[in-house]
Design an enzyme around this catalytic site. Structure first.
Site, PDB file in Angstrom:
ATOM      1  N   CYS A 123       0.800  -1.231   0.000  1.00  0.00           N
ATOM      2  CA  CYS A 123       0.000   0.000   0.000  1.00  0.00           C
ATOM      3  C   CYS A 123       0.832   1.281   0.000  1.00  0.00           C
ATOM      4  CB  CYS A 123      -1.046   0.020   1.093  1.00  0.00           C
ATOM      5  SG  CYS A 123      -0.884  -1.209   2.368  1.00  0.00           S
ATOM      6  N   ARG A 140       6.976 -11.309   5.196  1.00  0.00           N
ATOM      7  CA  ARG A 140       6.536 -11.096   6.578  1.00  0.00           C
ATOM      8  C   ARG A 140       7.185 -12.138   7.471  1.00  0.00           C
ATOM      9  NH1 ARG A 140       0.049 -10.089   5.534  1.00  0.00           N
ATOM     10  NH2 ARG A 140       0.365  -8.442   3.978  1.00  0.00           N
ATOM     11  N   GLN A 150       1.204 -11.036  -3.403  1.00  0.00           N
ATOM     12  CA  GLN A 150      -0.215 -10.714  -3.319  1.00  0.00           C
ATOM     13  C   GLN A 150      -0.714 -10.240  -4.666  1.00  0.00           C
ATOM     14  OE1 GLN A 150       0.164  -7.685  -0.196  1.00  0.00           O
ATOM     15  NE2 GLN A 150      -1.118  -9.005   1.068  1.00  0.00           N
ATOM     16  N   ASP A 209      -2.507  -7.813  -5.516  1.00  0.00           N
ATOM     17  CA  ASP A 209      -2.950  -6.668  -4.737  1.00  0.00           C
ATOM     18  C   ASP A 209      -3.485  -5.555  -5.637  1.00  0.00           C
ATOM     19  OD1 ASP A 209      -3.310  -5.424  -2.373  1.00  0.00           O
ATOM     20  OD2 ASP A 209      -1.185  -5.099  -1.927  1.00  0.00           O
ATOM     21  N   HIS A 265      -5.011  -1.256  -5.021  1.00  0.00           N
ATOM     22  CA  HIS A 265      -5.521  -0.195  -4.166  1.00  0.00           C
ATOM     23  C   HIS A 265      -6.337   0.740  -5.024  1.00  0.00           C
ATOM     24  CE1 HIS A 265      -2.221  -1.866  -1.813  1.00  0.00           C
ATOM     25  NE2 HIS A 265      -3.054  -1.662  -0.815  1.00  0.00           N
ATOM     26  N   LYS A 312     -14.604  -4.073   6.398  1.00  0.00           N
ATOM     27  CA  LYS A 312     -14.050  -4.928   5.339  1.00  0.00           C
ATOM     28  C   LYS A 312     -14.983  -6.077   5.014  1.00  0.00           C
ATOM     29  CE  LYS A 312     -11.620  -8.011   8.491  1.00  0.00           C
ATOM     30  NZ  LYS A 312     -10.468  -8.854   8.725  1.00  0.00           N
ATOM     31  N   HIS A 327      -8.285  -1.424  -0.145  1.00  0.00           N
ATOM     32  CA  HIS A 327      -7.288  -2.476  -0.384  1.00  0.00           C
ATOM     33  C   HIS A 327      -8.072  -3.704  -0.816  1.00  0.00           C
ATOM     34  CE1 HIS A 327      -4.418  -0.532   2.604  1.00  0.00           C
ATOM     35  NE2 HIS A 327      -5.565  -0.077   3.032  1.00  0.00           N
TER      36      HIS A 327
END
Length: 640
Positions: free
Chosen positions: A334, A363, A381, A383, A385, A469, A515
């Site tokens: 992000c 991570r 990911q 991902d 945004h 979410k 996200h």
RNA sequence: GCCACCGUAGCUCAGUAGGCAGAGCGGCGGUUUCGUAAACCGCAGGUCGGCGGUUCGAGUCCGCCCGGUGGCUCCA
């Protein structure tokens, strides 16, 4: 005189007229396979007096979700009783039903159970079922109950009663066994016809490592031995589908001790599958109006200070110093996407701005949680945004959900379970942003879910502090649920980074960030796919789509010619020209779960054909090469 | 990270009581040229996860570390 209607598990409803205190069992005699009652959503025992105001009572059996829970809860009691018979010193804690079966956490004073111990416990539990003990309930004043359990040495039960802080508690008995329990329960242990102790592991009392370590014994039980058979079959099937085993057999991925735990190496077979999935993902995203970006893996500590990650996420991050500067390997994408957003002044006309990336993140997960591809330390990911105004949230979430359905359908996933996590309106001070922002966002998510026809449950208080979410679990071929897609509204990061846009009023406004990921991560999704398909990847995904088997070496040239034709059409093909028999080559190709086998012999060479054998279906007969190419193209979703 | 268990050839596994490290599959070489799920013969392959200790002697017993499995917790 009272009148009550009772509905039996088979749907039949009978009316009873009676006086005084009667239990359901008193009235019906035979509950016809049911073992617990429900009135107005509340469960109660068949052997306790019918509630005063009850007019329509349902008798539940194992087919009912509540009934199943009660059945397994009672089974946990049987398990505990078996343990107490064999280990009188053991102290009981709690034993709830779970999604598939039940467990009981028991303090064995440091003893750990062996597989032989479990077998013995299982035999005793089966015996208790056969003894068909009657179950009874009584209420005790808490003080008395405390004394009672203290005298039995059941210290955890004493602690529980103290915690409940109620005037009265209930206890259940069956034979010599007594347990503190809210109930309700089945009325005889003999209702459990099949009982299995599955496994044991350790767990802490109340999940706190400071507390004593308990043995958590898992079990499963059924009212019909046939159901046990079916269940064990599913378990076996799940075991046979273990993505870690398939990953090795199909040479999809590997882990290396010398490289560190939780780091995936995608072998060529896995890499090609991933690449096919990623290409598809990119195409769909670009079509859906997303802008594809790439961002660095390593970013300055300053950025993570602004984002707040160094404060609240540092323990999961790989951080290091170099020349007096702090850097961190990104655990999320992000902040990087925000920088791109902020690279120029944004107008409301630019919104929504959808930035997507197959972003690889790292991570530092606790070593104990690592598990195959499903839980790793480095992962990519899928991902994105989305920067929007508050007003656009709903439409954007509709787009995301729609995209999710379209993409996941391609992999055979059409059955979803959706959770909407919202704030706890009683703790508003724990969340950032105004009430108006929250209400708007929550309503937007709800409307979006409804517009996309998705059923969902609302989880109050499960939202992050920065926004509500949606989590989506997909159901695989075995009915197992996997969390993949997530859509998360964020009011926080745009503020931390001053990610604003010029509104029609000429003023700056904070953007809202959404996200979202569809697969979650490529690694995890690959693991799920392997288990979902049991390693039999569909044609468009299979690492090798066709293997060509010449029967004798004299046909090798023709086999290679056919392979070239297929390759020119974009297929992934191998020729097995080893000096082996046909049967062996077929065995080997089947072992590798290759979707199509083309057998080449004298006939085929003479007629310009191939003999097609399809996985799971067998010999399909002879085809002209151009005909079979057409058929395969269609099956592999090639564009015409 | 914590608790428990596990780690022998590329894979699956055997290795009695502390006494010369084994099998099948796979790989390689040869023979065989074969029509829809395993041809035959031979060969190679091991710091027994790593380091340290006990012992005349350790794959085997002890300790630490690494990795894995099942949980706790956490999560994509």
């Amino acid at each position: 005189m009272r009148k009550v209607k009772i509905r039996f598990p088979n749907g039949e409803v009978k009316e009873y007229i009676f006086e005084g205190e009667k239990s359901v069992l008193d009235l019906v005699g035979d509950p016809k396979g049911g073992f617990v009652a429900r009135f107005n959503g509340k469960l109660f025992d068949l052997f306790v007096p019918i509630p005063e105001d009850a007019d329509l009572i349902e008798i539940l059996d194992f087919n009912d979700k509540d009934g199943k829970g009660v059945f397994w809860h009672s089974s946990a009691h049987i398990l505990a009783q078996a343990v107490k018979r064999l280990y009188p010193f053991a102290k009981l804690t709690v034993g709830p039903p779970i999604e598939n079966g039940f467990f009981y956490d028991i303090d064995f004073g440091g003893k750990t159970l062996t597989p032989e111990d479990l077998e013995e416990i299982e035999r005793m539990a089966v015996k208790i079922c056969e003894e068909d003990l009657e179950v009874s309930r009584e209420e005790l004043e808490s003080e008395k109950a405390k004394e009672f359990f203290k005298s039995l040495g059941e210290d955890y039960k004493v602690e529980l009663i103290e915690e409940f802080n109620l005037p009265k508690v209930s206890i259940y008995r069956q034979g010599e066994f007594v347990d503190l329990c809210k109930g309700p329960h089945i009325y005889r242990t003999g209702i459990v016809k099949s009982f299995k102790v599955l496994s044991v592991s350790s767990a802490y009392w109340k999940g706190d490592p400071k507390n004593p370590s308990l043995q958590r014994i898992y079990g499963i039980s059924f009212p019909d031995p046939k159901m046990m058979e079916d269940y064990l079959k599913v378990l076996e099937e799940a075991k046979a589908r273990d993505h870690r085993v398939l990953g090795r057999e199909l040479d999809i991925f590997g882990f290396y001790e010398e490289a560190g735990a939780g780091f995936v190496f995608w072998h060529p077979n896995g890499a090609i599958v991933r690449s096919v999935i990623e290409d598809y993902w990119k195409r769909e995203h670009i079509k859906a109006g997303y802008k594809l970006v790439y961002t660095p893996h390593l970013l300055s500590g300053k950025l993570w200070e602004i984002s707040g990650h160094l404060n609240y996420y540092a323990k999961n991050m790989f951080v290091f110093e170099k020349d007096g500067q702090t850097y961190a390997v990104k655990p999320m994408n992000c902040p990087a996407h925000i920088l791109i957003y902020k690279s120029k002044v944004r107008s409301y006309r630019d919104l929504p701005l959808r930035i997507c990336e197959l972003g690889t993140v790292y991570r530092d997960e606790l070593s104990g949680v690592l598990h195959g591809l499903l839980r790793v330390r480095g992962f990519t990911q899928d991902d994105a945004h989305i920067f929007t105004t508050h007003e656009q949230i709903e439409d954007e979430v509709v787009n995301v959900l729609n995209l999710m359905k379209r993409i996941l359908k391609r992999f055979g996933f059409e059955d979803f379970e959706v959770e909407l996590s919202i704030w706890d309106p009683n703790r508003k001070e724990d969340y950032m942003g105004t009430e108006e922002m929250w209400e708007n966002a929550i309503n937007s998510l709800k409307n979006a879910l409804e517009r996309e026809g998705l059923n969902y449950t609302v989880e109050v208080g499960e939202a992050a502090f920065y926004g509500p979410k949606i989590d989506v679990k997909l159901k695989d071929a075995l009915g197992r649920r996997w969390q993949c897609t997530t859509v998360q509204v964020d009011f926080n990061l745009p503020r931390r980074f001053s990610a604003t846009y010029k509104g029609p009023d000429g003023k700056d406004h904070y953007a809202v960030m959404i996200h979202r990921a569809i697969f979650g991560s490529m690694e995890r999704f690959m693991g799920i796919l392997l288990e979902h398909y049991a390693g039999d990847l569909p044609l468009w995904l299979a690492p090798v789509q066709v293997r060509i088997l010449p029967i004798k070496s004299e046909f090798n040239d023709y086999a290679r010619k056919v392979a070239n034709l297929l390759e020119e059409e974009g297929f992934r093909v191998e020729v097995d020209d080893r000096n082996e028999r046909l049967n062996y080559k077929i065995l080997d190709a089947e072992k590798h779960k290759i979707p199509y086998i083309f057998v080449i012999g004298k006939r085929e060479v003479e007629n310009g054909t191939v003999s097609v054998r399809k996985r799971k279906e067998g010999d399909k007969g002879s085809f002209k090469v151009e005909d079979i190419i057409k058929i395969l193209k269609e099956e592999a979703f090639f564009q015409p």
